[in-house]
Design an enzyme around this catalytic site. Structure first.
Site, mmCIF file in Angstrom:
data_model
loop_
_atom_site.group_PDB
_atom_site.id
_atom_site.type_symbol
_atom_site.label_atom_id
_atom_site.label_comp_id
_atom_site.label_asym_id
_atom_site.label_seq_id
_atom_site.Cartn_x
_atom_site.Cartn_y
_atom_site.Cartn_z
ATOM 1 N N ASP A 96 0.815 -1.220 0.000
ATOM 2 C CA ASP A 96 0.000 0.000 0.000
ATOM 3 C C ASP A 96 0.845 1.265 0.000
ATOM 4 O O ASP A 96 0.419 2.311 0.490
ATOM 5 C CB ASP A 96 -0.955 0.025 1.206
ATOM 6 C CG ASP A 96 -1.772 -1.247 1.329
ATOM 7 O OD1 ASP A 96 -2.483 -1.575 0.372
ATOM 8 O OD2 ASP A 96 -1.693 -1.913 2.376
ATOM 9 N N HIS A 125 -4.668 -1.664 -5.569
ATOM 10 C CA HIS A 125 -4.033 -0.361 -5.603
ATOM 11 C C HIS A 125 -4.966 0.638 -6.269
ATOM 12 O O HIS A 125 -5.804 0.283 -7.097
ATOM 13 C CB HIS A 125 -2.669 -0.398 -6.305
ATOM 14 C CG HIS A 125 -2.649 -1.184 -7.578
ATOM 15 N ND1 HIS A 125 -2.248 -2.493 -7.612
ATOM 16 C CD2 HIS A 125 -2.967 -0.856 -8.845
ATOM 17 C CE1 HIS A 125 -2.319 -2.945 -8.851
ATOM 18 N NE2 HIS A 125 -2.759 -1.969 -9.626
ATOM 19 N N THR A 149 3.216 -12.897 2.207
ATOM 20 C CA THR A 149 2.472 -13.456 1.089
ATOM 21 C C THR A 149 3.173 -14.731 0.630
ATOM 22 O O THR A 149 4.148 -15.172 1.244
ATOM 23 C CB THR A 149 2.353 -12.421 -0.045
ATOM 24 O OG1 THR A 149 1.396 -12.876 -1.008
ATOM 25 C CG2 THR A 149 3.690 -12.160 -0.714
#
Length: 430
Positions: free
Chosen positions: A13, A41, A238
């Site tokens: 972010d 995004h 992730t």
């Protein structure tokens, strides 16, 4: 020829979409090398706000060809929903191309993601529940389904049945869920084959030929350095490698062809989901950054955890990615807050650490060591050059640059494409 990789330097972010939007109009190809529809995004073009999840921000460029690389995991339903949504608003997504080697998210991956998180309870990672991790797990286990597979029904059926032989055992016997019918999964994939076929290419060949012809390629990494499965705050990460090295693997562009590594970093720090966060704020300033910075996840709708700028993480990201440049975003959010703390090191059990602690346990116990700088009160959203910034804002930027391990080449002073100060043009340098 230029091959520029864009990488988030924190926990995501940071504003990678804005950076890609600005540079994407100046290059020939924009490739997304990793991730799926788990990281959103926001891009503002002509006063219009677009929230993208799976598609690269380069899809909004009027000239560049956007590509989903082999390192991306693709949810076909989400892909076409996003394409249709853009086209309904007048955007042209017809140039989108997709690597034949990219892996596909199956409905059973999403089921596995959700039941695993529920099973973990308080130990849950905080995934988006979109099946990204299980898809990457199947890829590494060599039982994944690739884009090219849906054009051969016999291969597709064989792979789906093989995958479900194991997964249904787990779902039924461990999680007390119903078995998934293989034929339903096969038909799900086949329903997208005709629409998908014209988009599919040998992305590695196309991109390398473009570079050989002197064209420019931008690699738009998803997520961020501190979410990298190898280099991030494991296990709160992730399932891919959203670092510069991962961009090379996920696009098929060799590392020697990468000419610039551009780190995207906020003027403060945010994080979504669980995991350590040394500079996290739990007071009015955390709420201030959350509110003024609009810190709500595009994909999840979750409020982002907020904290002060962490130069230890910045230096670490510079080292891991070999950053040549930084793009600093959201400087305007810090206007008028009085004093701005900057984390310059950590204290771990009475010992100062100027670099990342060796172990995850030490990082969990890290306490930030701050220095403070005065903030500015002037509105900076219309500043066009570095000299237009108030002196205190200039001093803050230069101090961050000294601490962070790479030069600051772009400064974002607002959400718009035109609200960016350019100190060094990375394309002109190549």
């Amino acid at each position: 020829m230029a091959a520029i990789v864009i990488v988030g330097a924190q926990w995501g972010d940071e504003g990678k979409g804005k950076a890609t939007d600005i540079l994407g109009g100046l290059v020939d190809y924009v490739v997304k090398p990793n991730g799926g529809n788990n990281a959103g995004h926001t891009v503002v073009v002509g006063g219009e706000k677009y929230e993208l999840k799976l598609l690269p921000a380069g899809v909004l460029s009027e000239t560049a060809t956007p590509i989903l690389g082999n390192g991306v995991v693709i949810n076909l339903e989400a892909l076409f929903e996003e394409i249709d949504g853009l086209e309904a608003r007048g955007a042209d997504a017809s140039r989108l191309r997709i690597s034949a080697n990219a892996h596909l998210v199956a409905p059973y991956h999403q089921v596995m993601d959700r039941v695993q998180e529920r099973f973990l309870g308080k130990r849950a990672i905080g995934t988006t529940g979109r099946g990204i991790g299980p898809t990457y797990a199947d890829k590494v286990s060599r039982v994944g389904i690739r884009v090219q597979d849906i054009f051969d029904e016999s291969i597709l059926r064989q792979k789906v049945e093989s995958a479900l032989d194991y997964k249904n055992q787990v779902l039924v016997k461990m999680y007390n869920r119903k078995a998934i019918v293989a034929e339903e999964i096969v038909q799900y994939f086949l329903s997208y084959a005709d629409r998908l076929r014209p988009m599919v290419i040998d992305a590695t060949l196309v991109l390398n030929e473009a570079l050989d012809q002197g064209k420019h390629v931008l690699m738009e990494g998803g997520q961020a350095t501190m979410l990298d499965v190898d280099h991030g705050t494991y296990p709160f990460v992730t399932s891919s490698n959203p670092t510069a090295g991962g961009a090379s693997v996920g696009s098929g562009i060799g590392p020697t062809k990468i000419t610039s590594s551009l780190g995207i970093i906020k003027a403060y720090t945010t994080r979504v989901g669980a995991g350590p966060f040394p500079t996290e704020l739990f007071d009015k300033w955390g709420e201030y950054l959350q509110t003024v910075g609009g810190e709500v996840g595009v994909n999840t709708g979750r409020k982002r955890r907020c904290g002060w700028y962490d130069s230890v993480i910045a230096r670490y990201a510079s080292r891991v990615n070999g950053f040549t440049d930084y793009f600093l975003t959201k400087l305007d959010v810090l206007t008028g807050i009085g004093e701005i703390p900057i984390c310059v090191a950590y204290d771990v059990d009475g010992v100062r650490h100027d670099e990342m602690p060796l172990t995850q346990s030490e990082f969990h116990h890290a306490t930030p060591i701050f220095e403070t700088m005065p903030a500015w009160d002037e509105d900076i959203t219309d500043c066009k050059t570095f000299e237009d910034l108030p002196q205190k804002a200039q001093d803050y930027v230069r101090r961050l640059e000294e601490l962070s391990g790479a030069r600051f080449s772009y400064i974002g002073v607002g959400p718009g494409r035109d609200q960016t100060i350019v100190l060094h043009d990375v394309l002109a340098d190549n």
